[in-house]
Design an enzyme around this catalytic site. Structure first.
Site: not given
Ligand code: 5RP
Length: 224
Positions: A32-35, A86, A98-99, A107, A125
């Site tokens: 989950t998330g943008s990546t 991600g 994460k989260g 996850e 990160k």
């Molecule tokens: C979601 C997550 C995502 O992996 C984390 O927030 C990274 O997100 P992004 O890829 O948008 O930087 O743990 O619960």
């Protein structure tokens, strides 16, 4: 390279990494998330090479389905071959926070089931000591104040993430000002607070490999 370009590069690298290993019965776990979203979009191009996916959030499931990618419930599959997701922070041991997207519990379940956890992240990160990013903790709603008091006793400043309800119907406390030099012990301690569903430390089961987007390209990093 911008941060977005690094995220795209690691999403593409993850696809290139798993592609030779895909078989018609392969089940992919999707984070989950943008990546992770960029990975989903890339996966759409080769969806015919896999059996199905399992998603770590309703949002990712909806994105996968919008591409015509099959999404199964975790309880209906025998195995998950790879989990791609991600992270908000990562250290050299590939232990993670994460989260940020509130999907930490699902996850963590995915990482427990998957044969291999491939973490995809841009270089912002990677940290020496976890904890600059506030640690998300998923909590049963009626236990919110109790858990917050216990987190203060551990040295953190928990803040209720207003307006957020997780896919599991729970709430999130984000723990600020909480340096985490011993992630294994901290993950266990927070898990042992009554009312905590999960905390966002992924140390007991860290990533197996990190694909890190840098200005010089994607680095493949294994745990030290
Ligand atoms: C979601 C997550 C995502 O992996 C984390 O927030 C990274 O997100 P992004 O890829 O948008 O930087 O743990 O619960």
């Amino acid at each position: 390279m911008t941060q977005d370009e690094m995220k795209q590069a690691v999403a593409d690298a993850a696809l290139a990494c798993i592609r030779p290993k895909l078989e018609s019965n392969t089940v992919l776990g999707i984070g989950t998330g943008s990546t992770a979203n960029l990975f989903i979009d890339a996966l759409a191009g080769i969806k015919g090479l896999i059996n199905a996916t399992v998603a770590s959030s309703e949002a990712s499931a909806a994105r996968l389905k919008s591409h015509g990618i099959v999404v199964y419930e975790l309880n209906t599959v025998d195995q998950v071959d790879f989990y791609i997701d991600g992270a908000d922070e990562c250290n050299a041991a590939l232990q993670l926070i994460k989260g940020g997207g509130a999907a930490l519990t699902r996850e963590k379940i995915m990482t427990a089931v998957a044969e291999e956890f491939i973490c995809i992240a841009d270089e912002s990160k990677l940290v020496h000591t976890l904890g600059q990013f506030p640690l998300p903790v998923e909590v049963i709603p009626m236990a919110r104040s109790h858990v917050a008091r216990e987190l203060v006793k551990l040295g953190g400043d928990p803040i209720y993430r207003e307006g957020v309800v997780t896919d599991n119907g729970n709430v999130i406390l984000d723990v600020y000002n909480f340096s985490i030099p011993q992630p294994l012990a901290t993950e266990e301690k927070i898990n042992n607070i009554t009312g905590v569903v999960t905390n966002g430390l992924f140390a007991l089961k860290p990533a197996d490999v990190l694909l890190l987007g840098t200005t010089d390209g994607v680095q493949t990093i294994y745990a030290e």
